[in-house]
Scaffold this motif. Structure first.
Motif, PDB file in Angstrom:
ATOM      1  N   UNK A   1      44.562 108.768  29.063  1.00 18.80           N
ATOM      2  CA  UNK A   1      44.062 109.225  30.361  1.00 18.80           C
ATOM      3  C   UNK A   1      44.937 110.348  30.897  1.00 18.80           C
ATOM      4  N   UNK A   2      46.247 110.143  30.882  1.00 16.56           N
ATOM      5  CA  UNK A   2      47.151 111.171  31.410  1.00 16.56           C
ATOM      6  C   UNK A   2      47.100 112.429  30.543  1.00 16.56           C
ATOM      7  N   UNK A   3      46.981 112.255  29.240  1.00 16.72           N
ATOM      8  CA  UNK A   3      46.903 113.429  28.370  1.00 16.72           C
ATOM      9  C   UNK A   3      45.635 114.238  28.660  1.00 16.72           C
TER      10      UNK A   3
ATOM     11  N   UNK B   1      43.298 119.075  31.274  1.00 16.14           N
ATOM     12  CA  UNK B   1      42.419 119.676  32.277  1.00 16.14           C
ATOM     13  C   UNK B   1      43.208 120.554  33.238  1.00 16.14           C
ATOM     14  N   UNK B   2      44.407 120.101  33.609  1.00 11.22           N
ATOM     15  CA  UNK B   2      45.248 120.907  34.485  1.00 11.22           C
ATOM     16  C   UNK B   2      45.684 122.197  33.830  1.00 11.22           C
TER      17      UNK B   2
ATOM     18  N   UNK C   1      41.140 114.926  39.316  1.00  7.00           N
ATOM     19  CA  UNK C   1      39.786 114.397  39.208  1.00  7.00           C
ATOM     20  C   UNK C   1      39.598 113.518  37.992  1.00  7.00           C
ATOM     21  N   UNK C   2      40.266 113.861  36.891  1.00  5.95           N
ATOM     22  CA  UNK C   2      40.168 113.043  35.680  1.00  5.95           C
ATOM     23  C   UNK C   2      40.726 111.648  35.934  1.00  5.95           C
ATOM     24  N   UNK C   3      41.852 111.593  36.616  1.00 11.10           N
ATOM     25  CA  UNK C   3      42.499 110.304  36.898  1.00 11.10           C
ATOM     26  C   UNK C   3      41.716 109.519  37.941  1.00 11.10           C
ATOM     27  N   UNK C   4      41.193 110.204  38.943  1.00 14.83           N
ATOM     28  CA  UNK C   4      40.399 109.522  39.964  1.00 14.83           C
ATOM     29  C   UNK C   4      39.125 108.929  39.362  1.00 14.83           C
ATOM     30  N   UNK C   5      38.510 109.671  38.437  1.00 13.44           N
ATOM     31  CA  UNK C   5      37.271 109.176  37.821  1.00 13.44           C
ATOM     32  C   UNK C   5      37.508 107.903  37.019  1.00 13.44           C
ATOM     33  N   UNK C   6      38.742 107.726  36.540  1.00 14.84           N
ATOM     34  CA  UNK C   6      39.091 106.526  35.779  1.00 14.84           C
ATOM     35  C   UNK C   6      39.547 105.385  36.679  1.00 14.84           C
ATOM     36  N   UNK C   7      39.515 105.604  38.001  1.00 11.80           N
ATOM     37  CA  UNK C   7      39.881 104.549  38.934  1.00 11.80           C
ATOM     38  C   UNK C   7      41.368 104.440  39.217  1.00 11.80           C
TER      39      UNK C   7
END
Length: 369
Positions: A259-261, A266-267, A286-292
């Motif tokens: 997830x972090x990768x 994306x960043x 946004x990637x991390x938020x989408x994963x909850x």
């Protein structure tokens, strides 16, 4: 390098004229270094803002007698004054030639109230004007020599980490402090004058603390180990974070890492000339938020690096402005699960037309030790 420093002073004079200032009294030591190359612990610089050929003749550098020889070597192209109270001495010089230094700016972001009183007394007949951040405006954009120093600093850190791993420096039973000291020594062996900042080695549940300070805790099998570190070369800082695992990763560790990768990728992809700094943060967040896990991303995405480890611009939800070619920034998303563990992945990059230049080259695949 004297040519580079002279060109920076030329660029500063344009800002002084735009601000309707006759001169700037530079007292921040990093700004003095940026404009002159001087690396001592006491100095000030009075930069005249004229666009005439005589501007350099009216630009004066001051330090004390301890640095007489060093000043001659590092600042051979400017008139020099040797006085212990460097800022006051240059303020007095401006006062003695008040017609030429009628409106002189000072770095109000660093000058204390008491310090301003001393400068005002010394600069009789001169209007001292608050002028914060002028040199920092120039420092936002790194020139070729600065990028090369950053590149060397990042390379020293990359090599140090590779050597640490190749020599069994990250192993069960070793303490966080031992690993940090080992890594810092290896950076010095690879050309750094020292670490950019206190190295973070955080293992197990400690990896969920974003800025954990290394302790005597021993590394254990199954631990995530987060290492945030950097090398200092010619005054310039690198900054990199990698998270590894001791032994086969658990499913949750693998998922968190991926997830972090993905967020970090994306960043990095959002780092482009003209991009709003908030938009770069949002791309990764946004990637991390989408994963909850939005609430577990506890800091901004990144920051500028250069003569300071944290400089403008700020890549965060509260950041302002757009990226410009030549800026050096970090991209460092993280997810931190309190009491369990955390992952951060960080690179240093230079904003370029097209793809950004990646300076930290250590793999971002999950390293299993």
């Amino acid at each position: 390098m004297p040519e580079s420093h002279a060109l920076r002073r030329v660029a500063l004079r344009e800002l002084l004229r735009d601000a309707n200032l006759d001169a700037l009294l530079v007292t921040d030591l990093l700004n003095v270094r940026y404009l002159t190359g001087f690396t001592g612990s006491n100095a000030a610089l009075l930069v005249h803002g004229s666009d005439s050929a005589g501007a350099e003749d009216r630009t004066v550098f001051c330090t004390d007698g301890r640095y007489l020889t060093q000043a001659g070597e590092q600042v051979p192209d400017l008139n020099r004054v040797i006085e212990r109270a460097s800022a006051a001495a240059l303020a007095a010089k401006a006062g003695a030639e008040a017609a030429a230094y009628r409106r002189t700016g000072f770095e109000s972001q660093t000058v204390t109230v008491d310090g301003l009183g001393s400068l005002t007394s010394a600069a009789e007949g001169v209007e001292l004007v608050r002028a914060p951040g002028l040199v920092e405006q120039l420092r936002l954009i790194k020139d070729d020599s600065e990028v090369e120093a950053l590149r060397m600093a990042c390379a020293a850190a990359d090599r140090a980490l590779a050597e640490l791993l190749a020599n069994d420096g990250l192993r069960v039973g070793r303490t966080e402090i031992d690993v940090a000291r080992d890594l810092e020594n290896r950076m010095r062996d690879n050309g750094a004058s020292g670490p950019s900042f206190e190295t973070i080695v955080a293992s197990g549940a400690n990896s969920a603390v974003p800025h954990h300070r290394p302790t005597a805790k021993a590394l254990r099998a199954g631990d995530l180990v987060k290492i945030d570190f950097g090398a200092l070369v010619d005054g310039y800082h690198s900054d990199m974070t990698r998270t590894m695992v001791l032994g086969s990763p658990a499913d949750w560790q693998q998922e968190l890492y991926e997830l972090v990768r993905s967020s970090q990728a994306a960043g990095r992809a959002a780092v482009a000339v003209g991009a709003e700094v908030r938009a770069v943060d949002a791309a990764a967040r946004g990637v991390i938020e989408a994963a909850g896990h939005g609430e577990h991303f506890l800091h901004g995405l990144g920051h500028g690096v250069g003569l300071e480890i944290h400089e403008a611009p700020s890549l965060s939800k509260a950041g302002a402005g757009r990226l410009i070619a030549g800026m050096a920034v970090t991209v460092e998303p993280g997810v931190y699960l309190s009491g369990q563990g955390g992952v951060r992945i960080e690179d240093t990059l230079v904003v370029r037309d097209g793809e950004p230049e990646l300076l930290t080259l250590t793999t971002k695949e999950l390293v299993v030790v």
